[in-house]
Write a protein that holds these residues in place. Sequence first.
Motif, short mmCIF file in Angstrom:
data_model
loop_
_atom_site.label_atom_id
_atom_site.label_comp_id
_atom_site.label_asym_id
_atom_site.label_seq_id
_atom_site.Cartn_x
_atom_site.Cartn_y
_atom_site.Cartn_z
N ILE A 38 9.98 -0.83 4.56
CA ILE A 38 8.98 -1.76 4.04
C ILE A 38 8.38 -2.58 5.18
CG2 ILE A 38 8.64 -3.79 2.57
CD1 ILE A 38 10.84 -2.60 0.73
N TRP A 41 6.02 -0.48 7.21
CA TRP A 41 4.73 -0.28 6.54
C TRP A 41 3.84 -1.49 6.76
CZ3 TRP A 41 1.42 -2.56 3.24
CH2 TRP A 41 0.43 -1.77 2.65
N ILE A 42 4.40 -2.68 6.58
CA ILE A 42 3.62 -3.90 6.78
C ILE A 42 3.15 -4.01 8.22
CG2 ILE A 42 3.75 -6.42 6.76
CD1 ILE A 42 5.64 -6.18 4.34
N GLN A 45 0.07 -1.87 9.43
CA GLN A 45 -1.29 -2.24 9.03
C GLN A 45 -1.98 -3.09 10.09
OE1 GLN A 45 -2.09 -0.52 6.31
NE2 GLN A 45 0.08 0.04 6.34
N THR A 49 -0.46 -11.12 7.31
CA THR A 49 -0.35 -11.00 5.86
C THR A 49 -1.03 -12.18 5.17
OG1 THR A 49 1.73 -9.80 6.04
CG2 THR A 49 1.25 -10.82 3.91
N ASN A 138 -6.21 -2.40 2.45
CA ASN A 138 -4.81 -2.21 2.04
C ASN A 138 -4.43 -3.29 1.04
OD1 ASN A 138 -3.37 -4.53 3.53
ND2 ASN A 138 -4.51 -3.53 5.18
N PHE A 140 -0.62 -4.62 -1.10
CA PHE A 140 0.76 -4.35 -1.50
C PHE A 140 1.22 -5.41 -2.48
CE2 PHE A 140 1.49 -7.05 2.26
CZ PHE A 140 2.55 -7.86 1.87
N GLY A 185 2.90 -0.08 -1.68
CA GLY A 185 1.93 -0.27 -0.60
C GLY A 185 0.80 0.74 -0.71
N SER A 187 -2.88 1.95 1.07
CA SER A 187 -3.74 1.82 2.24
C SER A 187 -4.81 2.91 2.23
CB SER A 187 -2.92 1.91 3.54
OG SER A 187 -2.19 3.13 3.61
N THR A 216 -2.48 -8.71 1.15
CA THR A 216 -3.19 -7.76 1.99
C THR A 216 -2.94 -8.13 3.44
OG1 THR A 216 -5.33 -6.68 2.39
CG2 THR A 216 -5.35 -9.07 2.09
#
Length: 243
Positions: A38, A41-42, A45, A49, A138, A140, A185, A187, A216
């Motif tokens: 996780i 993934w963040i 991007q 955030t 994106n 999430f 998530g 994207s 996002t």
Amino acid sequence: MKKLILFLCVWFFMVGGTPAFAINIDIWEVTDNNTTKINNWIGAQAGSTHVLEDFEGIDTGWYTKKDTGVGTFTAEGSIGEGATSYKDSDRPYFSVQNHESYWYGRSNTTTSEGASQWLDSGDITRLTLTLKNKSLTNLFFYMQDPADILGTKTELSIMTEKNDIVYTTSCTFFDKKDKASFFVGISLTDDEEVLSKLSWLTNSQNDGFGLDDFSTIHNPEPATMLLFGFGLIGIAGISRRMI
């Protein structure tokens, strides 16, 4: 590698055209073993955030439609008939709940102190979200306790648009354990394609889910960075004059 039992994703497209497969959907159960995935993934991007909606500033209660920071949620389909449902109406309702611990398997996922609210589906059979910002690349969020009753399933459909063509990608949750929480998530890899709508379709009026922390990740626009730079220069100038 994600297990098949977690979800099934199918790509559909409407109004003609050939799907470009310009959308990536990653879903992991929130567990210690998946924390790194996780976070990666963040981090992938490349940006900071921004929380669009954590439901902490919204009045608790029942809604057929509600404008939020991420977009407009609308109750559709059949009314819920479970313990979390509003049954004194012929119209479907979802709710914003406030509980410090689990409530029928659902809970808040916001980590800030004092946070305790989330959106609850109320066991209705269809919930839609029309996104407020069509420029997101994106998105999430967290989904709690879906499809934890034997034989039930919840289908998440994500609609994108490009050149007046609407594409739909669907992921189905089924055979989940009680109180399970999932990171979702989304994207886009095509700058010309935009996220427009999400919908959740459940095949039972006695099983629902919770939603929280729609966020996002993006970098500030160049013009914003330029203004920020000028601001720092101004602050430096003031500091020099004060010395």
